[in-house]
Every structure is written in structure tokens, then in C-alpha cells.
Design an enzyme around this catalytic site. Sequence first.
Site, short mmCIF file in Angstrom:
data_model
loop_
_atom_site.label_atom_id
_atom_site.label_comp_id
_atom_site.label_asym_id
_atom_site.label_seq_id
_atom_site.Cartn_x
_atom_site.Cartn_y
_atom_site.Cartn_z
N GLU A 37 20.16 31.98 19.90
CA GLU A 37 19.42 31.98 18.65
C GLU A 37 18.87 30.56 18.47
OE1 GLU A 37 21.61 33.04 15.10
OE2 GLU A 37 19.84 32.67 13.86
N ARG A 263 35.03 32.81 25.06
CA ARG A 263 34.17 31.66 24.84
C ARG A 263 34.90 30.39 25.25
NH1 ARG A 263 31.80 31.40 20.02
NH2 ARG A 263 31.99 29.16 19.79
N LYS A 273 27.55 25.79 16.24
CA LYS A 273 26.26 25.25 15.84
C LYS A 273 26.24 24.87 14.37
CE LYS A 273 23.66 28.34 17.99
NZ LYS A 273 22.52 29.07 18.55
P1 ATP Z 1 27.78 29.15 17.70
O1 ATP Z 1 29.11 29.86 17.70
O2 ATP Z 1 27.84 27.76 18.21
O3 ATP Z 1 27.03 29.27 16.42
P2 ATP Z 1 26.30 31.33 18.79
O4 ATP Z 1 27.11 32.28 19.54
O5 ATP Z 1 25.89 31.76 17.43
O6 ATP Z 1 26.96 29.90 18.82
P3 ATP Z 1 23.94 31.82 20.25
O7 ATP Z 1 22.72 31.02 20.28
O8 ATP Z 1 23.90 33.15 19.64
O9 ATP Z 1 25.02 30.92 19.56
O10 ATP Z 1 24.59 31.90 21.69
C1 ATP Z 1 23.87 32.27 22.84
C2 ATP Z 1 24.84 32.76 23.86
O11 ATP Z 1 25.79 31.74 24.16
C3 ATP Z 1 25.61 33.95 23.38
O12 ATP Z 1 25.66 34.92 24.40
C4 ATP Z 1 26.97 33.41 23.09
O13 ATP Z 1 27.95 34.38 23.28
C5 ATP Z 1 27.08 32.25 24.07
N1 ATP Z 1 28.00 31.25 23.57
C6 ATP Z 1 27.95 30.61 22.39
N2 ATP Z 1 29.00 29.79 22.23
C7 ATP Z 1 29.74 29.90 23.37
C8 ATP Z 1 30.96 29.31 23.82
N3 ATP Z 1 31.64 28.44 23.08
N4 ATP Z 1 31.42 29.68 25.04
C9 ATP Z 1 30.74 30.54 25.79
N5 ATP Z 1 29.60 31.14 25.43
C10 ATP Z 1 29.10 30.83 24.22
MG MG Z 2 24.94 34.09 17.94
#
Ligand code: ATP
Ligand code: MG
Length: 558
Positions: A37, A263, A273
Site C-alpha cells: 500500500e 511476518r 508503517k
Molecule cells: P505495516 O504493518 O508496516 O503497516 P502493511 O502490511 O500494512 O505494513 P503493506 O504495504 O500492505 O504494508 O505490505 C505489503 C506486503 O508486505 C504485504 O504482503 C505484507 O504482508 C508484507 N509485509 C508487511 N510487513 C511485513 C513484515 N514485517 N514481514 C513480512 N512481510 C511484511
Molecule cells: Mg497492508
Amino acid sequence: MTDESTPDAGRDFIRDIVADDLASGKTKGVVTRFPPEPNGYLHLGHAKSICLNFGIAEEFGGRCNLRFDDTNPTKEEQEYIDAIQRDVRWLGFDWGEGLHFASDYFEQLYAWAQDLIRAGKAYVDDQSQEEIRLSRGTLTEPGRNSPFRDRSVDENLDLFARMRAGEFPNGARVLRAKIDMGSGNINLRDPVLYRILHAHHPRTGTAWSIYPSYDFAHGQSDAIEHITHSICTLEFEDHRPLYDWCLDNLPVPSRPHQYEFARLNMTHTLLSKRVLTELVRSGHVSGWDDPRMPTLAGLQRRGVPPAALREFVKRIGVAKANSTVDIGMFDFAVRETLNKSALRRMAVLRPLKVVLENYPEGESEELEAVNHPDDPSQGVRRITFGRELYIERDDFMENPPKKFFRLAPGREVRLRYGYFVTCREAVKNADGEVVELRCTYDPATRGGNAPDGRKVKATMHWVSAAEAVPAEVRLYNLLFSAQQPEATNFAAQINPESLETLTGCMVERALATDNTDAAVQFERQGYFCRDKDSSPGKLVFNRTVGLRDTWAKVAAEG
Ligand code: ATP
Ligand code: MG
């Protein structure tokens, strides 16, 4: 604390699934996607997901798309879209033709929502967000049906069209799937598919007044792109039944499957984020690329090579159970990668002047220094030796304890690539501080060995006072000293010593002229890279990582 390393880090349960699916003919090729995102910069956790998705595509001869999940315009910005593309490329991956945006599918998603309405599987709900929340029930109690649940298809189609046309204010209505308010899985209790949002979207502008939810956009976007393995983190496991429900109830062009992995969590680090955005907004760090940030932009600026990140991700492996990786594992991968590639240089961070009394005034000579001890192809460079030098303040002690082998009054040591020198006198200022050392050198020891075979117990780095260039050096320490910082009250947990700025450092001439921004090793100190704040008259270096595990000590105290 555990880590996720597996003996065979090249293989994991997701790669096994992909291999099985290809072997059994369930899928002919493999197509994955990385779906960020654009509401912030990428961090180390994303690196794990990027390496997994792009890595699988590479290893199995498939493709991996970069798809922006841009369904929430209030938080998303073009700056983030650009930064994410830069960072994925920097990490070493290429999406080829596969650059996509969920917003490219808004028209199709809208049409599919209409299909659900026509099939009696979605309805417009006039309840407020709060009412919807309250009637959703709990883990132990079922939810309650909305009073608007049995609207006619025609009324739903009409209201939905008017939602799109922008007739209603934010929050006035939503489109919900009609599944089961009594489901044991709360995600299936008539989840929201569309909400009204009058907001400017970075790509579609003001064309839309409604936006699909993550759950409605994600699986269908996967299907449009013919994704075979939709890999996401564990928190989406409970969403999988909804992912499947949407695909099973819509005329989608392909049938992707979702798989979840743990994760990345890391000690002393917050990979969220929301937290990272707040750190930037509040000014606790200088920006998304502050070298203390776990963002890819921050790590890049700190001098971490992308190969080290890929190596780290490989070592932690991919598992199904959540765990926390020790930040020391990351530093170790960085150190190991840089040890192989980084050029060696000499820099004195806290200079103490040395005058060689028997070295002729006004003269100097050139010595040869290797750029890499294990890699002769990196060549040699010339460094200047002369009467006045700087050594590290810590390398001298007036009254040395037993195990201190470096310079002390009357003691002889080796200067790297140079000569043996002996300290004759420590000159002090009015406050009693040592401000200069008067020494002598042995001209017979050029190159660092005594013809009579006498030994010294220490070899020290140094720079020539005449040739050295002043620099600022920024030492970075843990941003959070607590091993498990809490996301709720993170500001109070910031390590006040996370940044230590040294000015008046003296670095060898080559560091001013090297035309690379890659990290180099400052001998005996660690790895450093030139910061973007450098200008022709001003050198600034960032410490990428120290030579030894300084973190271990802090971790033990934390
Ligand atoms: P945050 O938890 O930091 O807000 P998010 O999951 O909302 O992150 P996205 O931009 O939606 O952020 O993430 C893109 C991809 O990265 C998704 O498939 C998500 O599952 C993966 N991702 C995000 N954080 C992690 C993490 N800590 N470890 C592994 N994969 C991750
Ligand atoms: Mg997300």
C-alpha cells in the site's frame, strides 16, 4: 528469543507448495506479486516479502508483479509510489512489465460488486460505522442482521450507483457482502466491500467517490493478474475464507490461492508503517531515509548493501509461526557482506596529534597500502607519511592497565603500513589533558617489520596531519534500547544516544576522492559510507555497522 533460521534456508514450506503445484500440474507456471500500500516507505519486513515473492518467481521461472494496493486515497501519496519502486529496484528485483495498480481495476471491481448485488449477495447498508461495529458481535456472540439487509436488488443497484455518483456524504452508506452474521469467522459477518470516500486519489483523481475494501480488491486483483500463489502475512489467515468467498462467487478469470507466512519481527525495532510515519512526522528522525530507520531508504543511506539484505532474508527463512529475529543477525549479515567487498581506508575519529621528533621537518614520503587484504584485484593506494600524524585518542594511555598494549610512554607500536614508533613524552595543556605525543620512529622498520626481529604488540591506524581531510562522522546506535519496544508509546522509548555526531575527525585523502558511495571499512573501527549531506568542502560519513557486536552489550543491558 528465537530466530527462524532453518538448516536449509533455501527451501521453505511455501517453496515446497509451489514446487508441488508445478509438479502435480495444478499450475503451469508461477505468478506472484508484491502488493504494497503506498502509504509509507518500505521497511525490512517488506524486504522479506519482496525477496520471497520475487525470489520464488525467479527460482521457478515465473513472474512477480509489483502491485500497488491503492484503495485508501486518504493515506496514499505519489511520493510513496515512487519511493517503493526505487527501493524494490535497489534491492535487486525487476517486475518487468508487471507494474499494476489496484486502481486500474476499479471499473471491473465495481462491475463485480454489481454482480454480487444482482445475485442477492451484497446490499447497501445505511447504518453508521459505529452501528455496524456494534452489531458485528464478538468471538463468543453472533452478530445481528442489519435492518437494510433485505433490500431489493433494484434498490441496492440504484443506491450503489448513487454512492458512486457522489450523492452521499462520507460514511452515509456502505456496500456489504451478504454472507452470514452468525459465522464463527467475524470476517464473514457481512464484511464491508465499498465505502464512500470523497478524497483525491493519486491516480484516479476525483473520478471515484467510493473505494473498495482491501478484502474486496485484493483477491480479485490477484485473479485479474493470474496470480497463482498470493503470499501474505499471517494476520490475513482469518481473511482467507473471505478471499475464497469472493473468488467463488464472481466470474473471475483465474483462481489464485492465498498462503500465509510469519511476518518479520526484529528486536529493538518497530516494523510498522504507522509508527515509522509518526517518527518522521514528529521529527524524531530526520526523514524516511534517516539511517536509524529500518526503512530500505534508511538502510541504503546508512551504507547497507542490498546483497546483505538479501542474505539476511535468506538466513532467517520463511516459517508459519511468528517469532522475533535478533537484530544482531542483521548486523552480522551486513558485516559479513561488507567484509568481502568494502575497500579498506584509515580514518581517525577522535584525533590525537603525534610529532615524530626524529623525522626531518618539511619532508614526507609515500607508502603503499592495500585496498583489500583478501582481494589483490582491488589494488593499492598511496598514503603519505610525515613528521606530524594523528592517531586515535583511545590508542594512547598515560598509565596503561595490564592488558592495554597500544601506545603509552616509552612503549613501541607499529603504525599500519608504516613504521615502528615509540612514545617519548605526552604533552599536556593547563587542564592536564594530553594534547600531543612526542615520539620517535625507527627508519629501519619501513613497511612494518624490524630487521632485528623485535616485536610490538599493537598495530594502529593513523593519518598524516598534512594530508588528512577533516570530516564529520555520524555514529548510529539502536533507535530503541528496549529489546521489545512497544508500538503504543514508542516516542518515550527512543534511545537518546541513537545518534552521536563526531566533528573534527581526520580521514585519509582517498576518502575525499573515492568516487564511490559504497561503504568502506575504516580500519579497526567498522564500516562507513559517505552521506548525501557531504558537499565539496564538507565530508560526512555514516557508520553502517561496527566491526564487533556492540549491540550484544546493549541487548544484554536492555
Ligand atoms: P505495516 O504493518 O508496516 O503497516 P502493511 O502490511 O500494512 O505494513 P503493506 O504495504 O500492505 O504494508 O505490505 C505489503 C506486503 O508486505 C504485504 O504482503 C505484507 O504482508 C508484507 N509485509 C508487511 N510487513 C511485513 C513484515 N514485517 N514481514 C513480512 N512481510 C511484511
Ligand atoms: Mg497492508
